[in-house]
Design a protein around this motif. Structure first.
Motif, PDB file in Angstrom:
ATOM      1  N   ASP A  42      52.266  62.449 -19.189  1.00  0.00           N
ATOM      2  CA  ASP A  42      52.795  63.583 -18.423  1.00  0.00           C
ATOM      3  C   ASP A  42      53.641  63.064 -17.256  1.00  0.00           C
ATOM      4  O   ASP A  42      53.248  63.125 -16.093  1.00  0.00           O
ATOM      5  N   LYS A  43      54.828  62.572 -17.592  1.00  0.00           N
ATOM      6  CA  LYS A  43      55.681  61.959 -16.572  1.00  0.00           C
ATOM      7  C   LYS A  43      56.233  62.977 -15.586  1.00  0.00           C
ATOM      8  O   LYS A  43      56.597  62.614 -14.466  1.00  0.00           O
ATOM      9  N   ASP A  44      56.281  64.247 -15.969  1.00  0.00           N
ATOM     10  CA  ASP A  44      56.710  65.285 -15.018  1.00  0.00           C
ATOM     11  C   ASP A  44      55.772  65.352 -13.826  1.00  0.00           C
ATOM     12  O   ASP A  44      56.168  65.777 -12.737  1.00  0.00           O
ATOM     13  N   LYS A  45      54.520  64.939 -14.029  1.00  0.00           N
ATOM     14  CA  LYS A  45      53.532  64.906 -12.944  1.00  0.00           C
ATOM     15  C   LYS A  45      53.296  63.490 -12.440  1.00  0.00           C
ATOM     16  O   LYS A  45      52.331  63.223 -11.715  1.00  0.00           O
ATOM     17  N   GLY A  46      54.197  62.586 -12.844  1.00  0.00           N
ATOM     18  CA  GLY A  46      54.089  61.210 -12.379  1.00  0.00           C
ATOM     19  C   GLY A  46      53.050  60.380 -13.085  1.00  0.00           C
ATOM     20  O   GLY A  46      52.637  59.325 -12.587  1.00  0.00           O
ATOM     21  N   ARG A  47      52.616  60.817 -14.280  1.00  0.00           N
ATOM     22  CA  ARG A  47      51.581  60.098 -15.016  1.00  0.00           C
ATOM     23  C   ARG A  47      52.220  59.192 -16.067  1.00  0.00           C
ATOM     24  O   ARG A  47      52.884  59.679 -16.981  1.00  0.00           O
ATOM     25  N   GLU A  92      58.383  52.979 -15.955  1.00  0.00           N
ATOM     26  CA  GLU A  92      57.850  53.648 -14.771  1.00  0.00           C
ATOM     27  C   GLU A  92      56.993  52.692 -13.939  1.00  0.00           C
ATOM     28  O   GLU A  92      56.998  52.760 -12.698  1.00  0.00           O
ATOM     29  N   ASN A 136      46.782  56.864  -8.927  1.00  0.00           N
ATOM     30  CA  ASN A 136      47.592  58.066  -8.695  1.00  0.00           C
ATOM     31  C   ASN A 136      48.570  58.355  -9.830  1.00  0.00           C
ATOM     32  O   ASN A 136      49.241  59.400  -9.807  1.00  0.00           O
ATOM     33  N   TYR A 137      48.670  57.449 -10.773  1.00  0.00           N
ATOM     34  CA  TYR A 137      49.601  57.621 -11.895  1.00  0.00           C
ATOM     35  C   TYR A 137      48.865  57.803 -13.219  1.00  0.00           C
ATOM     36  O   TYR A 137      49.467  57.717 -14.283  1.00  0.00           O
ATOM     37  N   GLN A 139      46.156  59.316 -16.258  1.00  0.00           N
ATOM     38  CA  GLN A 139      45.611  60.458 -16.983  1.00  0.00           C
ATOM     39  C   GLN A 139      44.593  59.919 -17.973  1.00  0.00           C
ATOM     40  O   GLN A 139      44.577  58.721 -18.284  1.00  0.00           O
TER      41      GLN A 139
END
Length: 216
Positions: A42-47, A92, A136-137, A139
């Motif tokens: 879920d890269k939109d949420k920085g994951r 990322e 923080n990154y 999931q």
């Protein structure tokens, strides 16, 4: 070797590898690893880091929550991250300078210890520094992708071992050692090796020829 994963971006991005599945060397894969590799991050949420959900150890086992760097990042009773099985987007990872963050966390921990404090974590180095830098990154994925503690917890249920997608012998009692745990699950895949003088064979697996970090 435990710190090698920290440098995955340096090692693999030049070869145009932008996503990896990392597995510790004391694991056996039963599931289709493509399913894990294909995890939607879920890269939109920085994951950009995915790890199996493991709640048999919580963060307060690993970390010193009197340290502000820890307390503002993790919850004491949150599920601990095990760095033995994970999916990682290397682009990322580099963009967020995680490799450098890990190095700074280790420096801060060591500086704190020298000043007489407890440091950032209670035990280990590679595991907590990696987990804290990526918390923080992160999931979670299915816990069956890392059925662990097989190197120190006895009495695991057969159903749990049978349904595991990845078996992980983190702990001291590795399955290739004479007093290893759950060795039958490992030895069925062992490759016979010629035994040098003075070594010890366990089933068809050469024991005593390789030293590994017992915590991994």
């Amino acid at each position: 070797m435990n710190f090698a994963r920290n440098f995955a971006d340096d090692l693999l991005l030049p070869w145009e590898v932008d996503r990896i599945v990392y597995l510790d060397s004391d694991t056996i894969v039963h599931g289709d690893i493509i399913d894990l590799f294909s995890t939607r991050l879920d890269k939109d949420k920085g994951r950009f880091f995915a790890h199996p959900r493991l709640c048999k150890q919580t963060n307060d086992f690993w970390f010193n929550f009197r340290n502000s760097m820890v307390s503002r990042t993790l919850r004491p009773r949150g599920c601990a991250i095990n760095a033995g099985v994970f999916v990682l987007d290397l682009v990322e990872y580099r963009r967020e300078h995680v490799q450098q963050t890990i190095a700074k966390l280790i420096e801060n921990h060591e500086r704190s210890i020298k000043k007489g404090s407890r440091g950032l974590w209670n035990r280990g180095v590679h595991q907590p520094s990696f987990a804290l830098a990526l918390a923080n990154y992160s999931q979670e994925v299915d816990a069956r992708w890392n059925v662990g503690q097989l190197g120190f917890v006895e009495g695991k249920r057969e159903a749990e071992l049978r349904d595991a997608l990845v078996l992980h012998w983190n702990g001291h009692r590795k399955p290739w050692l004479p007093k290893g745990l759950y060795s039958k699950y490992w030895l069925r895949y062992a490759i016979p090796l010629p035994a040098p003088p003075g070594s010890m064979l366990v089933g068809s697996c050469l024991a005593g020829s390789v030293e590994m970090d017992a915590g991994g």
